[in-house]
Structure formats: C-alpha cells, structure tokens
Design an enzyme around this catalytic site. Structure first.
Site, PDB file in Angstrom:
ATOM      1  N   LYS A 180     -16.007  28.774  93.646  1.00  0.00           N
ATOM      2  CA  LYS A 180     -16.358  27.343  93.710  1.00  0.00           C
ATOM      3  C   LYS A 180     -15.694  26.735  94.941  1.00  0.00           C
ATOM      4  CE  LYS A 180     -14.560  23.452  92.415  1.00  0.00           C
ATOM      5  NZ  LYS A 180     -15.097  22.581  93.461  1.00  0.00           N
ATOM      6  N   GLY A 233      -5.161  24.501  96.467  1.00  0.00           N
ATOM      7  CA  GLY A 233      -5.440  23.072  96.375  1.00  0.00           C
ATOM      8  C   GLY A 233      -4.186  22.337  95.970  1.00  0.00           C
ATOM      9  N   GLU A 255      -1.976  28.640  95.345  1.00  0.00           N
ATOM     10  CA  GLU A 255      -1.433  28.206  96.636  1.00  0.00           C
ATOM     11  C   GLU A 255      -1.516  26.694  96.625  1.00  0.00           C
ATOM     12  OE1 GLU A 255      -0.023  30.089  98.685  1.00  0.00           O
ATOM     13  OE2 GLU A 255      -0.808  32.092  98.276  1.00  0.00           O
ATOM     14  N   LEU A 256      -0.384  26.022  96.385  1.00  0.00           N
ATOM     15  CA  LEU A 256      -0.432  24.578  96.106  1.00  0.00           C
ATOM     16  C   LEU A 256       0.199  23.780  97.248  1.00  0.00           C
ATOM     17  CD1 LEU A 256       0.476  24.948  92.327  1.00  0.00           C
ATOM     18  CD2 LEU A 256      -1.767  25.001  93.412  1.00  0.00           C
ATOM     19  N   CYS A 289      -1.326  22.793 104.133  1.00  0.00           N
ATOM     20  CA  CYS A 289      -0.204  22.766 103.184  1.00  0.00           C
ATOM     21  C   CYS A 289       1.078  23.277 103.826  1.00  0.00           C
ATOM     22  CB  CYS A 289      -0.549  23.551 101.936  1.00  0.00           C
ATOM     23  SG  CYS A 289      -1.287  25.119 102.305  1.00  0.00           S
TER      24      CYS A 289
END
Ligand code: ADP
Length: 487
Positions: A180, A233, A255-256, A289
């Site tokens: 997605k 995200g 992976e933030l 990020c």
C-alpha cells in the site's frame, strides 16, 4: 487537459492484483503539490478487495518460494535494469507527485534500484547452520525459510526508494507482497508494478493496492495469511500497526520518526560540518526521517558556525522542481506548511531568533522559506517534534557530557551525526549516542549496503545490507534422530 504525466507510458491509475490491472467504482484524486493540479485518480478498493489481493499473494507465495534463489535473482535483476532504463520517466513521476527537484528524484530512482540489485543476489547467501549434536544419533540443522505474505505500507517522501528497500528483500527471500503506497504518491508504486510485470515477476508475487489507509492497514495487520508487516511512516501509525498485528502475532518491521541531533564540537572542521548539515537538513526539503532536527554547536564556535550556515542557506534556490537550478521544492501539502509555520512562530514567541526565512514562501501554495532559528531551547515544541521541513534549529552547549544528555533525551533513536576531528571523541560519541545510525563527519549515511533503522520509538528491524533480508525469513531448526548405524 490531462496532466502531463498521465500520458507517460508507465502511468497506471489502476491497482495491480494477481498480475491484473483492477478498477473500482469509487476513486481518490491525486494532486501535484507544486501546481495544485489534479494528476488523476486511483481506485478506492474495499476491504474485500484487499482480502482477495492477500489470497492471491498467499497462493503465489507457495510457488514463488519453490523457485531457486538464482531464478529469483534473474527476475529481480531484470526489474532493476528496466527501472534504470526508465529512470527519467520514473523521476518525472516522483517530481510531479511529491515536488522534489528532478535531480533528487533521479538520485532516488538510482538508489532505489540499488536495493533491488543488492537483494537480487542476497538470497543466494541465506545460509543455514549445522549445530554440533546434543544427543547421540542426532543431528541439528538450521535453515532459513521465507516468512510468507508481507504487507508493506510506505510513505510519500521517497515514493520509489521506500518501496524497493522492502519489496526487493521480500521477493528475494521467497516472500510475496501486498503493497500500500502513500495516497499522495501512488503513481511511482504503480509504475514500479508495471515494470515488475514486464520483468516477469509472476502474477500475485507483487500486488499494489490503494484506498482507505485504515481499511487496508487493518486487513493487512489482522489477516492471518499475512505473516509480516513492514512499514515506514509516522511513529503514531507504526504503533497502531504494531498493536493491530498483535492478535495474529506477526513479525513487524517499523521505520518511524526521528529527532536527529547533529553535534558540532569545537575541534570540528566547520566547512565539513556545514556542508554535511546542509545536506542532512535540507535534502528532500527537510522531509526525511534522518534529517537533522537539532543542531548542537559548542558555544565557543557557535557564532562562526551560524554565519557559515546562514550563508549556505541563503544560497538555496526555492522554486519549480522541474527547473534544474532549483534545490528546494514545495512541502507535500498546505497542512504540512501551516504546521511548520506554527512551530516556527511558537518557537519565536518563546525566545528563538529567526536569522533567515521564517515565513511561507512568496511562491505560495505549500512553499516555505529555508529558515534558521537560533537560541532554541528544549522546552519549545520544535525541539520535541520531527520538523519535516526546511527549518534548521541551533542549540548551544558547553560540555561533552551535557550534549550527550541533550542528544539522548528523546523517545526517538534513528540517526545522529557528530562533527569532530578527535578520534577518542568519535568513538566515545558513537558508543554513547542512543541511535541506530551514527554519522561521523558525514550527513550522508544511506546505502543499500548498510543496515538502516532505529531504536526506541524510531522503530525495529533494519533495511538494507545482509541484515535487511533476515526480517523476511523464519529460522527453522530441524532435529534428525536415529542416525546411529545399527549395532
Ligand atoms: P506521514 O505523516 O508521513 O504521511 P503516515 O504514517 O501518516 O506518515 O503515513 C505513512 C503511510 O501509512 C501512508 O501510506 C499512509 O497512508 C499510511 N497510513 C496512515 N494511517 C494508517 C493507518 N491507520 N493504517 C494503515 N496505514 C496508515
């Protein structure tokens, strides 16, 4: 008038499920953030459609996993080659969808493809192990097997690169994927699917779905046929996905967000520090990020450093991302621009000094001026928020131990950067900083060859390198008994 990218040969506005292009009655509009024009629409799939995509991925996984690593490598390399052959068109799509300058889009395509090249070969090296027997007549073996169907959810800031770093190791390991992409940048994902199709990746192995994020996320996380979730995200959404995945006990890679410190010591080469901080702060217009979020400068060099940084920031060129001289495009949308402007205004109200920029850019829309704030303190919101915009915040400090405490005082732990010429200090900082990635005298740490990822609330799992494929496998221990020769 159709949008210019809608006439490109790789432009697809349908979903890709089981090797077929799928429509839906309801659609979602996608806009070019630079011009505000509508690019086109994408399907709004239902929860049932997502279930169907997962079922196809589940069926396809059985046969895909039986192919040899060499076969999968051949197909992945073909996909890689097609991406490079079409790099200009793919870069044009990225720039139209999310507004980064064309040169940065091209770099993203080349870097993104390098993950496919790397992982094409990597499953040939997914070695097992033979463990010395713990009982007579027994032998203990360990093999690695593909985990199964992977649900991948990706963000808009790297519409190509965030996909290849997930899909390539998954496919190489023998997994299949339901992907997605972000609703702002679906066309990069769909173009990748078209090239995967052309490369001969079989039906059901890579599926791309679009629609309501919560509906798709909930189905991917709760469907027992999906065995792994991989997400890049926000930390807030990552936590939701982790919770939703608990009932079916899925493996989850996240992976933030980050809150990256760049620490400039009094012995640093200031030109190196400024050049690298410019790259790590202003790349992608501050929307990564690993972007520097807090610049800590030793108070003895703060003035000199600040002057050099200001000089560099004032050379940045804000404008049309298709213009080759542009270095900064717009932010992803107006909300992002208003959010950062509020952060800047609130910091100024609390005592920060704005020495350049500090306002929406006269170009309008979601353009924002490259900005530097000095006198920033830790009580300001901007110190504890991922800025995700071209705003550099300078803090000062006095001792090494003080700056280590400042740098680590955050729930995040993705990337940190250190500028010093003192070798013992390099090692001390590398070990003391609570981050998954530490750059020393460099702000450019990313590559397909290294393990990218964070600790604490920045996530779990690693992408890239030999470690990145392990998350797509399960370890199986095989115990063989009865191996004594008959007496
Ligand atoms: P950003 O703020 O960078 O857009 P998000 O975490 O909101 O970061 O989005 C990253 C990806 O997660 C996008 O593909 C987005 O559509 C998706 N997403 C957002 N909310 C959810 C949710 N509740 N469940 C699943 N995916 C989500």
């Amino acid at each position: 008038m159709p949008h210019p990218i809608s006439t490109l040969p790789l432009f697809r506005d349908q979903c890709y499920i089981n090797g077929q292009w799928i429509n839906s009655t309801q659609t979602i509009a996608v806009h070019n953030p630079t011009t505000g024009e509508q690019i086109g629409t994408i399907p709004m799939l239902s929860g049932g459609d997502i279930k169907t995509a997962i079922t196809h991925a589940h069926t396809a996984q059985k046969s895909w996993a039986k192919t040899t690593a060499k076969h999968r490598a051949t197909v992945l390399k073909k996909w890689h080659d097609l991406i490079l052959q079409n790099q200009n068109e793919l870069a044009t799509i990225i720039t139209a969808e999310m507004g980064k300058p064309t040169a940065e889009s091209l770099t993203e395509i080349i870097n993104g493809a390098s993950y496919i090249e790397w992982y094409a070969e990597e499953s040939k090296r997914l070695y097992g192990n033979i463990i010395p027997p713990h009982a007579q007549g027994q032998r203990s073996l360990v093999i690695r097997q593909p985990i199964g169907v992977v649900g991948a959810i990706t963000p808009w800031n790297f519409p190509n690169g965030m996909i290849t770093r997930k899909v390539a190791p998954a496919l190489s390991a023998g997994c299949t994927v339901v992907l997605k992409p972000a609703p702002a940048t679906p066309y990069s994902a769909l173009a990748l699917a078209e090239l995967a199709h052309q490369a001969g990746i079989p039906a059901g192995v890579l599926n791309v779905v679009t629609g309501d994020a919560q509906t798709i996320g909930a189905e991917l996380c709760t469907n027992p046929q999906v065995r792994k979730i991989t997400f890049t995200g926000s930390t807030a959404v990552g936590k939701i996905l982790l919770k939703q995945s608990a009932d079916t006990v899925k493996k989850v890679s996240l992976e933030l967000g980050g809150n990256a410190p760049s620490i400039v010591f009094e012995d640093a080469d200031l030109n190196t520090a400024v050049d690298n901080i410019m790259a790590s702060k202003f790349r992608n217009n501050g929307q990564t990020c690993v972007c520097t979020n807090r610049i800590y400068v030793h108070d003895s060099i703060a003035e000199n450093f600040t002057n050099k940084l200001k000089h560099a920031v004032e050379k940045l060129q804000v404008g049309d991302p298709t213009n080759p001289t542009t270095t900064q495009g717009c932010l992803i949308n107006k909300t992002a621009m208003e959010r950062v402007h509020n952060l800047v205004q609130s910091a100024i109200a609390q005592g920060a000094n704005c020495i350049t920029g500090g306002n929406p850019h006269p170009l309008g829309g979601s353009f924002y001026q490259p900005t530097i704030l000095t006198n920033v303190t830790h009580t300001m919101d901007i110190a504890n928020t991922e800025i995700f915009a071209p705003v550099a915040c300078i803090y000062t400090y006095t001792t090494d131990e003080q700056v280590i405490a400042y740098a680590n005082n955050t729930p995040y732990g993705l990337s940190a950067y250190v500028y010093t010429q003192n070798m013992p200090r390099m090692w001390h900082m590398a070990e003391a900083l609570e981050y998954g990635i530490v750059g020393i005298n460099t702000g450019n740490t990313s590559s397909e060859t290294i393990p990218f990822g964070g600790i604490k609330e920045s996530g779990m799992g690693r992408e890239g390198s030999k470690y990145g494929i392990e998350d797509f496998t399960e370890i199986k221990y095989i115990c063989m008994g009865g191996l004594e020769l008959e007496k």
